[in-house]
Design a protein around this motif. Sequence first.
Motif, PDB file in Angstrom:
ATOM      1  N   GLY A 107       0.792  -1.222   0.000  1.00  0.00           N
ATOM      2  CA  GLY A 107       0.000   0.000   0.000  1.00  0.00           C
ATOM      3  C   GLY A 107       0.825   1.272   0.000  1.00  0.00           C
ATOM      4  O   GLY A 107       0.324   2.347   0.308  1.00  0.00           O
ATOM      5  N   VAL A 108       2.107   1.161  -0.352  1.00  0.00           N
ATOM      6  CA  VAL A 108       2.976   2.336  -0.392  1.00  0.00           C
ATOM      7  C   VAL A 108       2.512   3.234  -1.538  1.00  0.00           C
ATOM      8  O   VAL A 108       2.395   2.790  -2.674  1.00  0.00           O
ATOM      9  N   GLU A 109       2.242   4.483  -1.204  1.00  0.00           N
ATOM     10  CA  GLU A 109       1.754   5.438  -2.192  1.00  0.00           C
ATOM     11  C   GLU A 109       2.896   5.902  -3.092  1.00  0.00           C
ATOM     12  O   GLU A 109       4.064   5.837  -2.718  1.00  0.00           O
ATOM     13  N   TYR A 154       2.792   2.851   6.860  1.00  0.00           N
ATOM     14  CA  TYR A 154       2.385   1.651   6.140  1.00  0.00           C
ATOM     15  C   TYR A 154       2.486   0.382   6.991  1.00  0.00           C
ATOM     16  O   TYR A 154       2.169  -0.706   6.524  1.00  0.00           O
TER      17      TYR A 154
END
Length: 156
Positions: A107-109, A154
């Motif tokens: 889910g790292v943007e 995260y």
Amino acid sequence: MKKIIAGAILVSSSAMAFANGPAGCGLGTAVVFPDANEWHEHVLAATTNGTSGNQTFGMTSGTLGCEAANGPLKAAQAFMDDNMDQLALESAKGHGETLAALAEVMGVEAQDTAAFNATMQSNFDSIFAAEGTSGTAYDVMTAAMAQDAELQKYLG
């Protein structure tokens, strides 16, 4: 790239699907057979989940019993189990498709991807120690992320 993303989705889906026991999550588990204890009840719940096509909806929406605790982190650990060699190569370089897929699974943007890649590269020796396993690598990776102000969010 498409194979890696598809694999990441499959890994994250399977990690979430088994959050509710042997039948997985979905309408069969959440509504039709919520108190399944016997093997045949689990089979019927799993069949309902699979044939009605609602398990994917539940995983996507986080409903129907598909709310997995720490879902992205569990999926990341499973992804690392399956991709250790390629992750090690790409972490050493600080970029690559498999490394990008791991960041996506976690889910790292997009704005934090460079920090993630740099953390993986700068901690390469400890994450991918010769005697380590994928579980050890995962633990060291999350510890390194915990030390980075941008990546702490995260970890759950």
